[in-house]
Design an enzyme around this catalytic site. Structure first.
Site, mmCIF file in Angstrom:
data_model
loop_
_atom_site.group_PDB
_atom_site.id
_atom_site.type_symbol
_atom_site.label_atom_id
_atom_site.label_comp_id
_atom_site.label_asym_id
_atom_site.label_seq_id
_atom_site.Cartn_x
_atom_site.Cartn_y
_atom_site.Cartn_z
ATOM 1 N N GLY A 1 39.421 103.667 68.572
ATOM 2 C CA GLY A 1 40.169 103.335 67.362
ATOM 3 C C GLY A 1 39.981 104.325 66.221
ATOM 4 O O GLY A 1 40.337 104.043 65.078
ATOM 5 N N ASN B 1 44.555 97.400 76.602
ATOM 6 C CA ASN B 1 43.690 96.346 76.058
ATOM 7 C C ASN B 1 44.236 96.032 74.676
ATOM 8 O O ASN B 1 44.068 96.820 73.755
ATOM 9 C CB ASN B 1 42.239 96.845 75.987
ATOM 10 C CG ASN B 1 41.334 95.872 75.250
ATOM 11 O OD1 ASN B 1 41.715 94.733 74.988
ATOM 12 N ND2 ASN B 1 40.144 96.322 74.886
ATOM 13 N N TRP B 2 44.905 94.896 74.586
ATOM 14 C CA TRP B 2 45.566 94.559 73.311
ATOM 15 C C TRP B 2 44.588 94.149 72.220
ATOM 16 O O TRP B 2 44.956 94.091 71.053
ATOM 17 C CB TRP B 2 46.558 93.414 73.531
ATOM 18 C CG TRP B 2 47.805 93.822 74.253
ATOM 19 C CD1 TRP B 2 48.117 95.070 74.768
ATOM 20 C CD2 TRP B 2 48.939 92.989 74.533
ATOM 21 N NE1 TRP B 2 49.361 95.044 75.340
ATOM 22 C CE2 TRP B 2 49.885 93.781 75.210
ATOM 23 C CE3 TRP B 2 49.234 91.654 74.272
ATOM 24 C CZ2 TRP B 2 51.124 93.262 75.635
ATOM 25 C CZ3 TRP B 2 50.456 91.134 74.689
ATOM 26 C CH2 TRP B 2 51.389 91.942 75.358
ATOM 27 N N LYS B 3 43.364 93.783 72.611
ATOM 28 C CA LYS B 3 42.384 93.264 71.643
ATOM 29 C C LYS B 3 42.980 92.030 70.940
ATOM 30 O O LYS B 3 43.708 91.285 71.571
ATOM 31 C CB LYS B 3 41.968 94.372 70.671
ATOM 32 C CG LYS B 3 41.546 95.646 71.437
ATOM 33 C CD LYS B 3 40.861 96.662 70.601
ATOM 34 C CE LYS B 3 40.456 97.838 71.498
ATOM 35 N NZ LYS B 3 39.725 98.881 70.787
ATOM 36 N N SER C 1 40.957 106.214 72.049
ATOM 37 C CA SER C 1 42.028 106.989 71.439
ATOM 38 C C SER C 1 42.898 107.742 72.447
ATOM 39 O O SER C 1 43.342 108.867 72.182
ATOM 40 C CB SER C 1 41.466 107.951 70.379
ATOM 41 O OG SER C 1 40.823 107.216 69.343
ATOM 42 N N GLY D 1 43.795 101.200 73.994
ATOM 43 C CA GLY D 1 43.833 100.180 72.948
ATOM 44 C C GLY D 1 45.111 100.279 72.137
ATOM 45 O O GLY D 1 46.180 99.844 72.566
ATOM 46 N N GLY D 2 45.005 100.864 70.960
ATOM 47 C CA GLY D 2 46.113 100.924 70.004
ATOM 48 C C GLY D 2 47.450 101.340 70.590
ATOM 49 O O GLY D 2 48.484 100.718 70.308
ATOM 50 N N HIS E 1 33.151 94.935 76.883
ATOM 51 C CA HIS E 1 33.732 95.890 75.921
ATOM 52 C C HIS E 1 32.758 96.083 74.759
ATOM 53 O O HIS E 1 32.082 95.132 74.345
ATOM 54 C CB HIS E 1 35.084 95.365 75.417
ATOM 55 C CG HIS E 1 35.839 96.410 74.656
ATOM 56 N ND1 HIS E 1 35.550 96.705 73.357
ATOM 57 C CD2 HIS E 1 36.835 97.248 75.035
ATOM 58 C CE1 HIS E 1 36.355 97.694 72.959
ATOM 59 N NE2 HIS E 1 37.137 98.034 73.951
ATOM 60 N N GLU F 1 33.187 96.199 71.707
ATOM 61 C CA GLU F 1 33.400 95.293 70.571
ATOM 62 C C GLU F 1 32.751 93.938 70.837
ATOM 63 O O GLU F 1 32.234 93.302 69.922
ATOM 64 C CB GLU F 1 34.906 95.155 70.293
ATOM 65 C CG GLU F 1 35.455 96.426 69.647
ATOM 66 C CD GLU F 1 36.900 96.735 69.980
ATOM 67 O OE1 GLU F 1 37.630 95.851 70.465
ATOM 68 O OE2 GLU F 1 37.301 97.897 69.757
ATOM 69 N N GLU G 1 33.966 104.217 77.764
ATOM 70 C CA GLU G 1 34.561 104.265 76.427
ATOM 71 C C GLU G 1 33.507 104.661 75.396
ATOM 72 O O GLU G 1 32.733 103.802 74.941
ATOM 73 C CB GLU G 1 35.119 102.890 76.056
ATOM 74 C CG GLU G 1 36.196 102.397 76.987
ATOM 75 C CD GLU G 1 37.095 101.367 76.315
ATOM 76 O OE1 GLU G 1 38.305 101.596 76.298
ATOM 77 O OE2 GLU G 1 36.592 100.376 75.780
#
Ligand code: 13P
Length: 247
Positions: free
Chosen positions: A172, A9-11, A212, A233-234, A94, A96, A166
């Site tokens: 993150g 998930n590149w966000k 993470s 993510g990251g 998500h 966010e 999640e």
């Protein structure tokens, strides 16, 4: 036997040019015969990413969509638009989006139904805050999110849905849930899916862990009985993603 699904998930990261360059660099290394590999990317990156990944075996997903087919919804994108482009997956609900953009269980439910109707695979997210975990209501909370998100979805459709667990405190932050904590909740998700759809369907459905995930912890997490891969993510923005796919 469920096929693992490892999705990035590149966000809100990578411009279209950066997206194409990254996919060109990583596509051969990140493709897998064993796991389903997916990049979920910003809307404007979909076209270059689809072009670059064509024939690579790596799937492409969006990070959100609207629940109506068309109309006066300025700034929104529909399931039909995504489908026509060749997008196969969509991340829905998500944390966010829930936190910053007013996404609710009700809108997530509408989106899940619309995505399924359009032939997209929803990656439906759930997860608790640190406060909820400390209050001991994680399982109840997540069960409710799953039930609400899938309200009115048939067993045949539910079988296609991917549920991503999640924990918000792990997103993150570099603070991963232990594999036991992640397994406990993913197992509880499998239980609620069993209550809703019966064992056969629940055993088919993929439940991912996200928060993470990195090259060091992926193997242990993905070895747990109810964890069928990850939503990353990251680490999906970097070459590290290759090591996660081939954990
Ligand atoms: P991080 O892997 O950066 O913690 O993000 C997890 C996530 O939110 C994936 O959807």
């Amino acid at each position: 036997m469920r096929k693992k699904i490892i999705a990035g998930n590149w966000k809100m990261n990578k411009t279209p040019k950066e997206a194409a360059e990254f996919c060109r660099m990583i596509k051969e290394k990140a493709a897998s015969n064993e796991a389903e590999v997916v990049f979920c990317v910003p809307f404007v990156d979909l076209y270059p990413v689809l072009e670059e990944l064509r024939g690579s075996g790596i799937g492409v997903g969006a990070e959100n969509m609207h629940f109506e087919d068309s109309g006066a919804f300025t700034g929104e994108v529909s399931a039909l638009m995504l489908k026509e482009m060749g997008v196969e997956y969509v991340v829905l609900g998500h944390s966010e989006r829930r936190q910053y953009f007013g996404e609710t269980d009700e809108t997530v439910n509408k989106k899940v139904k619309k995505a399924l109707a359009a032939g997209l695979v929803p990656i439906m997210c759930c997860g608790e805050t640190l406060e909820q975990r400390e209050a001991g209501i994680t399982i109840e909370w997540v069960r409710m999110q799953v039930k609400c998100g899938l309200l009115g979805v048939s067993a045949a459709d539910a079988a296609k849905v991917v549920v991503a667990y999640e924990p918000i405190w792990a997103i993150g932050t570099g603070k991963t849930a232990t594999s036991e904590q992640a397994q406990e909740v993913c197992h509880a998700i499998r239980e609620v899916l069993t209550e809703m759809y019966g064992k056969e369907t629940a055993e088919q459905m993929r439940v991912q862990y996200g928060g993470s995930v990195n090259a060091k912890n992926a193997a242990e997490l993905f070895a747990m009985a109810d964890i069928d891969g990850g939503l990353v993510g990251g680490a999906s923005l970097k070459e590290e993603f290759v090591s996660i796919v081939h954990y």
